[in-house]
Scaffold this motif. Structure first.
Motif, PDB file in Angstrom:
ATOM      1  N   LEU A 103       0.836  -1.201   0.000  1.00 12.39           N
ATOM      2  CA  LEU A 103       0.000   0.000   0.000  1.00 12.39           C
ATOM      3  C   LEU A 103       0.873   1.253   0.000  1.00 12.39           C
ATOM      4  O   LEU A 103       0.650   2.197  -0.775  1.00 12.39           O
ATOM      5  N   ILE A 104       1.893   1.224   0.865  1.00 16.34           N
ATOM      6  CA  ILE A 104       2.780   2.401   0.964  1.00 16.34           C
ATOM      7  C   ILE A 104       3.538   2.606  -0.343  1.00 16.34           C
ATOM      8  O   ILE A 104       3.664   3.731  -0.842  1.00 16.34           O
ATOM      9  N   VAL A 105       4.031   1.474  -0.911  1.00 16.56           N
ATOM     10  CA  VAL A 105       4.736   1.582  -2.196  1.00 16.56           C
ATOM     11  C   VAL A 105       3.819   2.176  -3.253  1.00 16.56           C
ATOM     12  O   VAL A 105       4.221   3.056  -4.034  1.00 16.56           O
ATOM     13  N   GLY A 106       2.555   1.739  -3.255  1.00 15.87           N
ATOM     14  CA  GLY A 106       1.584   2.248  -4.232  1.00 15.87           C
ATOM     15  C   GLY A 106       1.348   3.734  -4.058  1.00 15.87           C
ATOM     16  O   GLY A 106       1.332   4.494  -5.033  1.00 15.87           O
ATOM     17  N   ILE A 107       1.187   4.178  -2.798  1.00 16.29           N
ATOM     18  CA  ILE A 107       0.967   5.609  -2.537  1.00 16.29           C
ATOM     19  C   ILE A 107       2.154   6.424  -3.035  1.00 16.29           C
ATOM     20  O   ILE A 107       2.009   7.449  -3.682  1.00 16.29           O
ATOM     21  N   PHE A 108       3.354   5.891  -2.751  1.00 20.22           N
ATOM     22  CA  PHE A 108       4.566   6.578  -3.179  1.00 20.22           C
ATOM     23  C   PHE A 108       4.618   6.687  -4.703  1.00 20.22           C
ATOM     24  O   PHE A 108       4.860   7.758  -5.261  1.00 20.22           O
ATOM     25  N   LEU A 109       4.339   5.554  -5.365  1.00 22.32           N
ATOM     26  CA  LEU A 109       4.374   5.532  -6.839  1.00 22.32           C
ATOM     27  C   LEU A 109       3.380   6.535  -7.419  1.00 22.32           C
ATOM     28  O   LEU A 109       3.706   7.306  -8.321  1.00 22.32           O
TER      29      LEU A 109
ATOM     30  N   ILE B  75     -11.800   1.255 -10.177  1.00 15.49           N
ATOM     31  CA  ILE B  75     -10.625   0.426  -9.877  1.00 15.49           C
ATOM     32  C   ILE B  75     -10.438   0.308  -8.364  1.00 15.49           C
ATOM     33  O   ILE B  75     -10.120  -0.760  -7.839  1.00 15.49           O
ATOM     34  N   PHE B  76     -10.675   1.412  -7.670  1.00 18.36           N
ATOM     35  CA  PHE B  76     -10.517   1.410  -6.210  1.00 18.36           C
ATOM     36  C   PHE B  76     -11.453   0.388  -5.565  1.00 18.36           C
ATOM     37  O   PHE B  76     -11.048  -0.430  -4.729  1.00 18.36           O
ATOM     38  N   LEU B  77     -12.723   0.395  -5.994  1.00 16.91           N
ATOM     39  CA  LEU B  77     -13.694  -0.521  -5.402  1.00 16.91           C
ATOM     40  C   LEU B  77     -13.377  -1.966  -5.761  1.00 16.91           C
ATOM     41  O   LEU B  77     -13.467  -2.862  -4.909  1.00 16.91           O
TER      42      LEU B  77
ATOM     43  N   SER C  31       0.884 -14.959  -0.483  1.00 16.07           N
ATOM     44  CA  SER C  31      -0.275 -14.484  -1.264  1.00 16.07           C
ATOM     45  C   SER C  31       0.085 -13.167  -1.940  1.00 16.07           C
ATOM     46  O   SER C  31      -0.337 -12.099  -1.550  1.00 16.07           O
ATOM     47  N   TRP C  32       0.928 -13.281  -2.959  1.00 17.48           N
ATOM     48  CA  TRP C  32       1.461 -12.079  -3.622  1.00 17.48           C
ATOM     49  C   TRP C  32       0.371 -11.286  -4.327  1.00 17.48           C
ATOM     50  O   TRP C  32       0.496 -10.096  -4.543  1.00 17.48           O
ATOM     51  N   ALA C  33      -0.710 -11.945  -4.688  1.00 16.87           N
ATOM     52  CA  ALA C  33      -1.779 -11.244  -5.413  1.00 16.87           C
ATOM     53  C   ALA C  33      -2.372 -10.134  -4.557  1.00 16.87           C
ATOM     54  O   ALA C  33      -2.641  -9.037  -5.036  1.00 16.87           O
ATOM     55  N   ILE C  34      -2.531 -10.411  -3.271  1.00 16.67           N
ATOM     56  CA  ILE C  34      -3.114  -9.403  -2.380  1.00 16.67           C
ATOM     57  C   ILE C  34      -2.184  -8.196  -2.277  1.00 16.67           C
ATOM     58  O   ILE C  34      -2.619  -7.053  -2.336  1.00 16.67           O
ATOM     59  N   THR C  35      -0.903  -8.453  -2.160  1.00 14.30           N
ATOM     60  CA  THR C  35       0.065  -7.356  -2.108  1.00 14.30           C
ATOM     61  C   THR C  35      -0.015  -6.514  -3.374  1.00 14.30           C
ATOM     62  O   THR C  35      -0.013  -5.284  -3.333  1.00 14.30           O
ATOM     63  N   PHE C  36      -0.094  -7.226  -4.507  1.00 22.42           N
ATOM     64  CA  PHE C  36      -0.180  -6.525  -5.791  1.00 22.42           C
ATOM     65  C   PHE C  36      -1.396  -5.609  -5.828  1.00 22.42           C
ATOM     66  O   PHE C  36      -1.318  -4.432  -6.208  1.00 22.42           O
ATOM     67  N   VAL C  37      -2.538  -6.151  -5.399  1.00 24.05           N
ATOM     68  CA  VAL C  37      -3.769  -5.345  -5.413  1.00 24.05           C
ATOM     69  C   VAL C  37      -3.653  -4.175  -4.442  1.00 24.05           C
ATOM     70  O   VAL C  37      -4.125  -3.072  -4.711  1.00 24.05           O
TER      71      VAL C  37
ATOM     72  N   VAL D  58      -4.300  -0.175  -5.003  1.00 25.48           N
ATOM     73  CA  VAL D  58      -5.159   0.671  -4.166  1.00 25.48           C
ATOM     74  C   VAL D  58      -4.416   1.926  -3.742  1.00 25.48           C
ATOM     75  O   VAL D  58      -4.925   3.048  -3.852  1.00 25.48           O
ATOM     76  N   GLY D  59      -3.171   1.752  -3.281  1.00 21.51           N
ATOM     77  CA  GLY D  59      -2.381   2.911  -2.868  1.00 21.51           C
ATOM     78  C   GLY D  59      -2.158   3.861  -4.010  1.00 21.51           C
ATOM     79  O   GLY D  59      -2.270   5.085  -3.863  1.00 21.51           O
ATOM     80  N   PHE D  60      -1.890   3.307  -5.166  1.00 18.62           N
ATOM     81  CA  PHE D  60      -1.646   4.109  -6.364  1.00 18.62           C
ATOM     82  C   PHE D  60      -2.856   4.980  -6.684  1.00 18.62           C
ATOM     83  O   PHE D  60      -2.748   6.192  -6.884  1.00 18.62           O
ATOM     84  N   ILE D  61      -4.024   4.340  -6.706  1.00 22.62           N
ATOM     85  CA  ILE D  61      -5.265   5.065  -7.029  1.00 22.62           C
ATOM     86  C   ILE D  61      -5.518   6.162  -6.003  1.00 22.62           C
ATOM     87  O   ILE D  61      -5.819   7.309  -6.349  1.00 22.62           O
TER      88      ILE D  61
END
Lengths: 106, 230
Positions: free
Chosen positions: A8-14, A30-32, B11-17, B21-24
């Motif tokens: 999650l943190i990596v995603g926020i950073f990206l 996409i979020f939902l 369970s790498w899929a959950i991490t990927f998702v 979520v963070g990206f969005i």
């Protein structure tokens, strides 16, 4: 759990660094879908039915379907993506309550 | 593949998702915060800066072109004379300063408030009287009157040379100060007529008044210069 939080943190950073201009509707869908996938995955893990392949496949097909709804909604000028938001929101709540029950029974 | 699995977990899929979520979330949040900062004020101020820059560039062009043109002394005197007659130069001389303001009288019930404010007609009468008395140059609230100037009510304000101004109005005229003053003050004249309605008029004959030049544009879209006909 910690890996997921790290993701999650990596995603926020990206997202902050790349700063891509995105449509609000697409972001919402996409979020939902992603939230639904996470909760569904966690539930499946509890039930010993977890499979990475199924989760990823489900996730991407759902996104594709949601985007298709947005696309056709724009063409017909009807907000069709409400369907996706409604259904995924519903599923999120359902999965969440099921998860809660499992945790409470333990 | 095993390495990736070790980093991302069983369970790498959950991490990927979760990454998605963070990206969005951050993308959406970043966009929202950017929307707030671009306010209409910023847009307008950048526009003003741009226009000011353009104006300065044009001004530079004008001065450059003017420097190229080298008229003889005779031509210069003709140009200056024409400029003075067209109202493009600031003038100074003896004259009068007239200050007019709306009536301060309290309205009685049922009375029309229009009767107690200054209208374009009142100003026009004043200007007409001044011109008849030999005024050489006139300005209203800093706007020089030239041949094409209009004097017109624009709502509660007065429009002169397409510039609006509100009361009190200050009319400055250059000419023989005594005859200008007398033309306004004469019995049954403009002052008497306007004072009936309580409009405040203050006339001051001065030895030296200043009148600014006309600084608007000249546009002659329909008129053409031709030979004189009889």
């Amino acid at each position: 759990m910690s890996k997921a939080l790290g993701g999650l943190i990596v995603g926020i950073f990206l997202g902050y660094v790349l700063n891509i201009p995105a449509d609000e509707k697409i972001c919402a869908v996409i979020f939902l879908v992603a939230l639904d996938a996470i909760l569904g995955g966690a539930l499946a893990k509890r039930n010993q039915k977890f499979s990475n392949k199924i989760l990823i496949c489900d996730f991407f097909t759902n996104i594709i379907f949601g985007l298709a709804l947005i696309f056709f909604g724009n063409i017909f000028e009807i907000e069709l993506y409400y369907i996706a938001i409604f259904i995924f929101g519903f599923r999120i709540f359902k999965n969440f309550s099921a998860f809660q029950k499992i945790l409470l029974r333990k | 593949m095993n390495k990736i699995r070790r980093i991302l977990g069983e369970s790498w899929a959950i991490t990927f998702v979760c990454v998605i979520v963070g990206f969005i979330l951050s993308t959406e949040f970043r966009q929202e915060s950017e929307k707030e900062t671009v306010s209409p004020i910023d847009e307008l101020s950048t526009q003003i800066l741009k226009l000011e820059w353009e104006r300065d560039e044009l001004q530079k062009k004008i001065t450059a072109l003017q420097q190229k043109f080298e008229p003889s002394t005779e031509e210069i005197s003709i140009i200056e004379d024409l400029k003075m007659k067209a109202g493009l130069t600031a003038l100074e001389g003896s004259g009068v300063i007239i200050r007019m303001d709306d009536s301060k009288r309290a309205l009685e019930k049922g009375e029309n408030p229009n009767l107690y404010v200054i209208h374009d007609e009142d100003i026009l009468r004043m200007i007409n009287e001044l011109r008849a008395a030999g005024a050489e140059a006139i300005s209203i609230n800093g706007q020089r009157l030239i041949a094409t100037s209009e004097i017109r009510c624009a709502g509660p304000t007065l429009s002169v040379n397409n510039v609006r101004s509100a009361p009190p109005y200050e009319i400055i005229a250059i000419g023989d100060k005594n005859s200008l003053e007398n033309s306004i003050k004469m019995r049954g004249g403009v002052e008497d007529a306007l004072k009936v309605w309580g409009i405040q008029i203050e006339i001051q004959a001065v030895e030296k008044v200043y009148i600014p030049p006309y600084n608007g544009n000249f546009s002659h879209n329909f008129a053409k210069v031709v030979e004189e006909k009889f």
